[in-house]
Design a protein around this motif. Sequence first.
Motif, mmCIF file in Angstrom:
data_model
loop_
_atom_site.group_PDB
_atom_site.id
_atom_site.type_symbol
_atom_site.label_atom_id
_atom_site.label_comp_id
_atom_site.label_asym_id
_atom_site.label_seq_id
_atom_site.Cartn_x
_atom_site.Cartn_y
_atom_site.Cartn_z
ATOM 1 N N LYS A 11 0.732 -1.068 0.004
ATOM 2 C CA LYS A 11 0.311 -0.011 -0.087
ATOM 3 C C LYS A 11 0.693 1.235 0.113
ATOM 4 O O LYS A 11 2.101 1.368 0.681
ATOM 5 C CB LYS A 11 -0.965 -0.086 1.107
ATOM 6 N N VAL A 12 0.162 2.366 -0.524
ATOM 7 C CA VAL A 12 0.911 3.813 -0.695
ATOM 8 C C VAL A 12 1.630 3.964 0.626
ATOM 9 O O VAL A 12 2.759 4.325 0.649
ATOM 10 C CB VAL A 12 0.269 4.723 -1.234
ATOM 11 N N PRO A 13 0.875 4.178 1.631
ATOM 12 C CA PRO A 13 1.219 4.723 2.904
ATOM 13 C C PRO A 13 2.377 3.763 3.605
ATOM 14 O O PRO A 13 3.233 4.182 4.197
ATOM 15 C CB PRO A 13 0.082 4.588 3.903
ATOM 16 N N THR A 14 2.209 2.517 3.100
ATOM 17 C CA THR A 14 3.262 1.456 3.765
ATOM 18 C C THR A 14 4.435 1.820 2.842
ATOM 19 O O THR A 14 5.616 1.670 3.415
ATOM 20 C CB THR A 14 2.801 0.092 3.380
ATOM 21 N N ILE A 15 4.513 2.249 1.722
ATOM 22 C CA ILE A 15 5.741 2.393 0.935
ATOM 23 C C ILE A 15 6.465 3.647 1.444
ATOM 24 O O ILE A 15 7.681 3.724 1.719
ATOM 25 C CB ILE A 15 5.572 2.579 -0.642
ATOM 26 N N ARG A 16 5.655 4.646 1.762
ATOM 27 C CA ARG A 16 5.996 5.929 2.578
ATOM 28 C C ARG A 16 6.748 5.505 3.903
ATOM 29 O O ARG A 16 7.846 6.029 4.415
ATOM 30 C CB ARG A 16 5.070 7.056 2.564
ATOM 31 N N TYR A 17 6.212 4.607 4.556
ATOM 32 C CA TYR A 17 6.374 4.127 5.751
ATOM 33 C C TYR A 17 8.008 3.443 5.634
ATOM 34 O O TYR A 17 8.833 3.728 6.504
ATOM 35 C CB TYR A 17 5.603 3.287 6.503
ATOM 36 N N TYR A 18 8.133 2.721 4.848
ATOM 37 C CA TYR A 18 9.266 1.886 4.647
ATOM 38 C C TYR A 18 10.493 2.948 4.352
ATOM 39 O O TYR A 18 11.434 2.792 4.728
ATOM 40 C CB TYR A 18 9.278 1.056 3.623
ATOM 41 N N GLU A 19 10.192 4.103 3.595
ATOM 42 C CA GLU A 19 11.094 5.088 3.381
ATOM 43 C C GLU A 19 11.509 5.683 4.836
ATOM 44 O O GLU A 19 12.617 5.826 4.889
ATOM 45 C CB GLU A 19 10.333 6.193 2.274
ATOM 46 N N GLU A 20 10.588 5.900 5.174
ATOM 47 C CA GLU A 20 10.772 6.717 6.487
ATOM 48 C C GLU A 20 11.475 6.132 7.604
ATOM 49 O O GLU A 20 12.480 6.692 8.182
ATOM 50 C CB GLU A 20 9.300 7.038 7.252
ATOM 51 N N VAL A 21 11.332 4.638 7.687
ATOM 52 C CA VAL A 21 12.051 3.853 8.620
ATOM 53 C C VAL A 21 13.564 3.571 7.824
ATOM 54 O O VAL A 21 14.278 2.606 8.544
ATOM 55 C CB VAL A 21 11.271 2.730 9.088
ATOM 56 N N GLY A 22 13.770 3.698 6.780
ATOM 57 C CA GLY A 22 15.045 3.533 6.184
ATOM 58 C C GLY A 22 14.961 2.164 5.413
ATOM 59 O O GLY A 22 16.241 1.756 5.140
ATOM 60 N N LEU A 23 14.089 1.482 5.371
ATOM 61 C CA LEU A 23 14.257 0.283 4.358
ATOM 62 C C LEU A 23 14.248 0.498 2.872
ATOM 63 O O LEU A 23 14.802 -0.136 2.328
ATOM 64 C CB LEU A 23 13.040 -0.714 4.813
ATOM 65 N N MET A 24 13.785 1.647 2.497
ATOM 66 C CA MET A 24 13.621 2.177 1.462
ATOM 67 C C MET A 24 14.723 3.430 1.396
ATOM 68 O O MET A 24 14.368 4.199 2.080
ATOM 69 C CB MET A 24 12.454 2.394 0.689
ATOM 70 N N PRO A 25 15.350 3.490 0.279
ATOM 71 C CA PRO A 25 16.047 4.636 0.035
ATOM 72 C C PRO A 25 15.227 5.886 -0.127
ATOM 73 O O PRO A 25 13.950 5.919 -0.851
ATOM 74 C CB PRO A 25 17.213 4.531 -1.033
ATOM 75 N N PRO A 26 15.554 7.069 0.059
ATOM 76 C CA PRO A 26 14.493 8.142 -0.273
ATOM 77 C C PRO A 26 14.423 8.214 -1.808
ATOM 78 O O PRO A 26 15.090 8.050 -2.731
ATOM 79 C CB PRO A 26 15.462 9.533 0.053
ATOM 80 N N ALA A 27 13.030 8.331 -2.141
ATOM 81 C CA ALA A 27 12.848 8.284 -3.613
ATOM 82 C C ALA A 27 12.943 9.453 -4.287
ATOM 83 O O ALA A 27 13.016 10.403 -3.656
ATOM 84 C CB ALA A 27 11.440 7.726 -3.799
ATOM 85 N N PRO A 28 13.703 9.523 -5.516
ATOM 86 C CA PRO A 28 13.922 10.792 -6.117
ATOM 87 C C PRO A 28 12.413 11.555 -6.344
ATOM 88 O O PRO A 28 11.391 10.667 -6.360
ATOM 89 C CB PRO A 28 14.378 10.393 -7.376
ATOM 90 N N ARG A 29 12.428 12.657 -6.520
ATOM 91 C CA ARG A 29 11.099 13.448 -6.620
ATOM 92 C C ARG A 29 11.070 14.153 -7.893
ATOM 93 O O ARG A 29 12.071 14.486 -8.585
ATOM 94 C CB ARG A 29 11.096 14.624 -5.606
ATOM 95 N N SER A 30 9.898 14.195 -8.261
ATOM 96 C CA SER A 30 9.506 15.053 -9.479
ATOM 97 C C SER A 30 9.715 16.388 -9.198
ATOM 98 O O SER A 30 9.653 16.873 -8.079
ATOM 99 C CB SER A 30 8.243 14.607 -10.108
ATOM 100 N N ASP A 31 9.496 17.263 -10.190
ATOM 101 C CA ASP A 31 9.104 18.804 -9.923
ATOM 102 C C ASP A 31 8.225 18.920 -9.059
ATOM 103 O O ASP A 31 8.491 19.912 -8.207
ATOM 104 C CB ASP A 31 8.696 19.426 -11.497
#
Lengths: 148, 148
Positions: free
Chosen positions: B24-44
Amino acid sequence: MTASQSTASEGLPIGAVSKRTGVKVPTIRYYEEVGLMPPAPRSDGNRRFYGEAAIRRLAFIRHARELGFEIEAIRDLLALSAEPQASCEAADGIALRHLAEIDSKIARLTALRAEVARMTEQCSHGRVAECRVIEVLANHDACLHATH
Amino acid sequence: MTASQSTASEGLPIGAVSKRTGVKVPTIRYYEEVGLMPPAPRSDGNRRFYGEAAIRRLAFIRHARELGFEIEAIRDLLALSAEPQASCEAADGIALRHLAEIDSKIARLTALRAEVARMTEQCSHGRVAECRVIEVLANHDACLHATH
DNA sequence: GCTACATCCTCTAGCGACTAGAGGAGCAAG
DNA sequence: CTTGCTCCTCTAGTCGCTAGAGGATGTAGC
């Protein structure tokens, strides 16, 4: 059945109750907070004291928790146990639902167990590059995927 | 191996990644927050975009979670998978420890199951006063008490 | 260009069942 | 009177998310 014992009149303080029931002090307070235990009467110095009925209730809660019943279910079971004349259908139902819950947890864990065991058995104890553990995690197709 | 596909260059937005991986979307963000996923690059417009590597990493995490590995363990497994030349002993160890955890959970649940099943089987479906379910909970001596 | 509408963003709070710790008051013994 | 134990309240943390508020951005149709 023999009455007249030492601590008698007021009851036991929370620490003694904790020792007797095996429920930790903060947990007893927590049960009071969420309404599983009635507010304990207090001494002059604002300390909680517990009589036999309260201690029996706490033992009931503890046992139910050990058997994995949720707080909500225990709340219901306690309410039922206070009505000896009512049908025990509801209590039976709670227990049966809990049994079904346990069964589904066991089933799920058993499936997981098979998967994880297979992973580790296939590990050749070499380099990460050819490690089965890592490989299976990276590639879902490489596993049994029964339930997940 | 065939390159040149539709969405190509920047990668997929979080919703598409969610659909593809089942996370789920919030879970993906959560994984980024806790450092399991690297910070995703952002668009404009400050939106996250994900490339193939990130999606593979997310699938790895998902699979490990499905198998019941804890976040901390997954963190370690991910670090290990990034070092193909290292010995896979550590990965194997994590999996074995997890296996032992699963086994002890199964054992505990199996003991609970027996107790709760016995309770319900003995219930005579009468009044609460003589209900086995309530009785066993109130009186610990009335049960098998293997592990608890 | 404008209007819907979907998707995205951040931030905070909640779940269950406790557990840990701060900071302070009460109480019994030496 | 001091030491040391137990007790009190209150807040925050655990785990792995999930839900919701309130707002920005993107896209499709007109």
